[in-house]
Design a protein around this motif. Structure first.
Motif, mmCIF file in Angstrom:
data_model
loop_
_atom_site.group_PDB
_atom_site.id
_atom_site.type_symbol
_atom_site.label_atom_id
_atom_site.label_comp_id
_atom_site.label_asym_id
_atom_site.label_seq_id
_atom_site.Cartn_x
_atom_site.Cartn_y
_atom_site.Cartn_z
ATOM 1 N N ARG A 211 1.020 -1.410 -0.169
ATOM 2 C CA ARG A 211 -0.308 -0.196 -0.064
ATOM 3 C C ARG A 211 1.260 0.944 0.095
ATOM 4 N N GLN A 212 1.595 0.966 0.363
ATOM 5 C CA GLN A 212 2.982 2.700 0.494
ATOM 6 C C GLN A 212 3.501 2.809 -0.912
ATOM 7 N N GLN A 213 4.282 1.610 -1.284
ATOM 8 C CA GLN A 213 4.199 1.438 -3.060
ATOM 9 C C GLN A 213 3.518 2.451 -3.200
ATOM 10 N N ALA A 214 2.254 2.177 -3.168
ATOM 11 C CA ALA A 214 1.022 2.373 -3.960
ATOM 12 C C ALA A 214 0.631 3.599 -4.234
ATOM 13 N N GLU A 215 0.979 3.693 -2.573
ATOM 14 C CA GLU A 215 0.587 5.769 -2.575
ATOM 15 C C GLU A 215 1.699 7.012 -2.968
ATOM 16 N N ALA A 216 2.884 5.893 -2.929
ATOM 17 C CA ALA A 216 4.020 7.055 -3.348
ATOM 18 C C ALA A 216 3.920 7.101 -4.450
ATOM 19 N N ALA A 220 1.410 14.442 -7.053
ATOM 20 C CA ALA A 220 1.975 14.759 -6.617
ATOM 21 C C ALA A 220 1.444 15.993 -6.630
ATOM 22 N N SER A 221 0.071 15.925 -6.773
ATOM 23 C CA SER A 221 -1.024 16.616 -6.386
ATOM 24 C C SER A 221 -2.262 15.856 -5.071
ATOM 25 N N ASN A 222 -2.261 14.745 -5.117
ATOM 26 C CA ASN A 222 -2.652 13.511 -4.250
ATOM 27 C C ASN A 222 -1.985 13.916 -3.240
ATOM 28 N N ALA A 223 -0.820 13.957 -3.463
ATOM 29 C CA ALA A 223 0.672 14.526 -2.176
ATOM 30 C C ALA A 223 0.306 14.766 -0.988
ATOM 31 N N GLU A 224 0.409 15.996 -2.649
ATOM 32 C CA GLU A 224 -0.621 17.277 -1.796
ATOM 33 C C GLU A 224 -0.836 17.553 -0.522
ATOM 34 N N LEU A 225 -2.228 17.304 -2.111
ATOM 35 C CA LEU A 225 -3.713 17.251 -0.899
ATOM 36 C C LEU A 225 -3.562 16.424 0.275
ATOM 37 N N ASN A 226 -2.816 15.275 0.543
ATOM 38 C CA ASN A 226 -2.997 14.422 1.697
ATOM 39 C C ASN A 226 -2.314 14.899 2.781
#
Length: 569
Positions: A211-216, A220-226
């Motif tokens: 799951r962490q690999q999938a999240e990584a 970039a927009s989703n990461a910033e939102l998270n």
């Protein structure tokens, strides 16, 4: 199903079920083991009582014989005392075996045999007379009864002992079996539970890695939102203050109110800190300290250069653990005292442009408490400051002429009506000057539109410089200009008009290396209330005076018809 195929949830549930069942089983066996231990203890106690009964029986017989042989009274007394103890021990034995019917029956028969045997000795003691020992010894019937009684008591004691030893063996074997079963269940159940938990943990860790690999791999927009959501979650206890601050900023009408709201909010949310708010000037050559609160613990430059702050250079908050030893921003001086001072500088950035920064300082080493809240507040302040500047820019564009910087015709019409009403309340006159650049179309055709724009801009700049703060200078349209002079009589208005006309004649248009061009203006003057008390009437009167000035030769000032003072100059 192989262990590697068991899901983490099933693994944890299975391990839980096994441990619960094992716990119940261990508790049940522990209860049974305790019961077996009590029974074994009771059996040992019964055996000790049997030994005690046998000892007391022998002691009683020995004391009776000693009395019969020697005639000593103390032997007789000890016989009666030991007989009493023997009866008490027999009664205790009956209580100990009360829950075992066969043993109780045997104990009852033992008690009866003891009573018969002791009765023989008691009869012998009661019938004994000194000097009769030979007669007693010669009584074969009594001797036979005594021997038979001893044998009967010994046999019943052996029966009870044998039965108790059998019970002891059974109970000990059952207790050992319960203990071994507990050990066996523990030895199997605990390793199996640990195996299931370990397998479930490995599966869960593997799923987490996937799951962490999938999240990584997310955008970039989703990461910033998270990240933003995570920060908002950590600041959930401060959302009320942040929401209130944001609503107050949205209601601010100008930049000064923004600064006052910010000062009040930071003083309330960060009571132990001093704050300095810097705003970069529009020229970008230096910043200005426009608000401060608290007692600064280090000296601060009131007008530093924009790059004198590390947060502006890095476009990120800059934390200083100790201002005495760390890398300070150039706008912060070294603290005078010996105590440690910590601080943070937060840039104010909106729409990709840094407009200033906020500096917070406090006593001691470390970081500012609730630093993330301060960053959020600065983000709201940056947006609000950018919005205020945008509103001011739009307002400027809405009421200002882009070429000359003077107010436009729309602002003229609104302001004229307002100023007329104000002067009427005060019973003061108001003058309107309608101005027009002479032969401007020919000027444009001969010298080009660039020079024409330069001429209009130069004339507007001169008019602005000659205006009072309460005067309103406007570009009416094209080469026409209007000047509203509140609380000005006709003589003063004509004097101002003549100054503007003369100043326009002295203007020189063009580059220093080329030919310098000249312009002239014609001006029409109208006065309230002499020429009307409505804005449209005054402007029409001024226009008529302006046309007359042009008709009479231009480069002159004319007063609207109906004035009681001077005519045209």
């Amino acid at each position: 199903m192989p262990l590697s195929k068991i899901s983490p949830l099933r693994g944890f549930l299975s391990a839980t079920v096994i441990l619960v069942a094992l716990g119940i089983y261990v508790v049940a066996n522990a209860i049974q083991l305790g019961a077996d231990y009590r029974l074994v203890t009771r059996t040992h106690e019964v055996l000790r009582h049997l030994d005690r009964i046998e000892t007391l029986k022998h002691e009683a017989v020995a004391e009776s014989r000693g009395y019969l042989l020697a005639g000593r009274g103390e032997a007789r007394d000890r016989f009666w005392r030991v007989s009493g103890e023997l009866h008490r021990e027999a009664a205790l034995l009956l209580d100990l075996v009360a829950d075992n019917a066969p043993q109780r029956t045997r104990s009852q028969k033992l008690l009866e045999a003891l009573d018969r045997r002791l009765a023989l000795s008691a009869d012998a003691i009661r019938t004994f007379r000194p000097g009769q020992a030979a007669t007693i010894n010669a009584s074969a019937a009594r001797v036979s009864a005594i021997r038979a009684g001893d044998v009967d008591v010994a046999r019943r004691l052996d029966q009870l002992r044998q039965a108790e030893r059998v019970l002891l063996a059974l109970r000990s074997q059952r207790a050992e079996r319960s203990a071994w079963l507990v050990l066996l269940a523990t030895g199997i159940g605990i390793p199996l539970s640990l195996l299931l938990i370990g397998q479930a943990h490995r599966r869960l860790a593997r799923e987490n890695r996937v799951r962490q690999q999938a999240e990584a791999a997310a955008s970039a927009s989703n990461a910033e939102l998270n990240a933003t959501v995570a920060q908002l979650a950590r600041l959930s206890d401060s959302m009320g203050a942040l929401s209130h601050y944001s609503s107050m900023l949205q209601g601010a009408s100008d930049a000064q109110e923004l600064y006052e709201i910010t000062s009040t909010t930071f003083r309330r949310l960060f009571p132990g800190l001093a704050g300095m708010l810097y705003v970069i000037r529009a020229s970008r050559d230096h910043a200005e300290l426009i608000a401060h609160w608290g007692s600064p613990v280090a000296p601060n430059d009131p007008s530093p250069e924009p790059h004198a702050c590390w947060s502006v250079r890095r476009h990120a908050p800059y934390v200083i653990d100790d201002l005495r030893q760390g890398m300070r921003c150039p706008h912060i001086g070294r603290p005078a005292g010996a105590e440690a001072v910590h601080g943070v500088c937060i840039p104010l950035s909106a729409h990709g442009e840094v407009v200033g920064w906020l500096s917070l300082q406090g006593e001691g080493r470390g970081h500012i408490a609730d630093e993330s809240l301060a960053v959020r507040l600065c983000e709201q302040l940056s947006l609000a400051l950018a919005n205020v500047r945008l509103r001011e820019s739009l307002r400027h564009q809405a009421v200002r002429d882009a070429l000359t910087g003077l107010f436009n015709r729309r602002y003229l019409e609104e302001s004229l009506a307002r100023e007329i009403a104000r002067c009427q309340r005060r019973q003061q006159p108001l003058a309107v000057l309608m101005m027009d650049v002479d032969h401007f179309k020919a000027f444009n055709d001969r010298h080009g539109h660039a020079q024409g724009d330069a001429a209009l801009a130069a004339f507007a700049r001169m008019v602005r410089e000659m205006c009072r703060p309460e005067d309103i200078a406007c570009r009416y349209g094209g080469e026409e200009f209007t000047l509203i002079l509140p609380e000005t009589d006709l003589a003063t208005a004509l004097e101002r008009a003549e100054d503007i006309r003369a100043g326009a004649a002295l203007l020189r248009i063009g580059d220093a290396g080329g030919a310098l061009l000249r312009i002239t203006v014609s001006i029409g003057v109208a006065l309230m209330p002499d020429h009307g008390d409505v804005g449209l009437e005054l402007m029409r009167a001024g226009d008529r005076a302006l046309y007359r000035a042009k008709h009479e030769g231009r480069d002159r000032v004319a007063v609207a018809a109906g004035a009681s003072a001077i005519g045209a100059i």
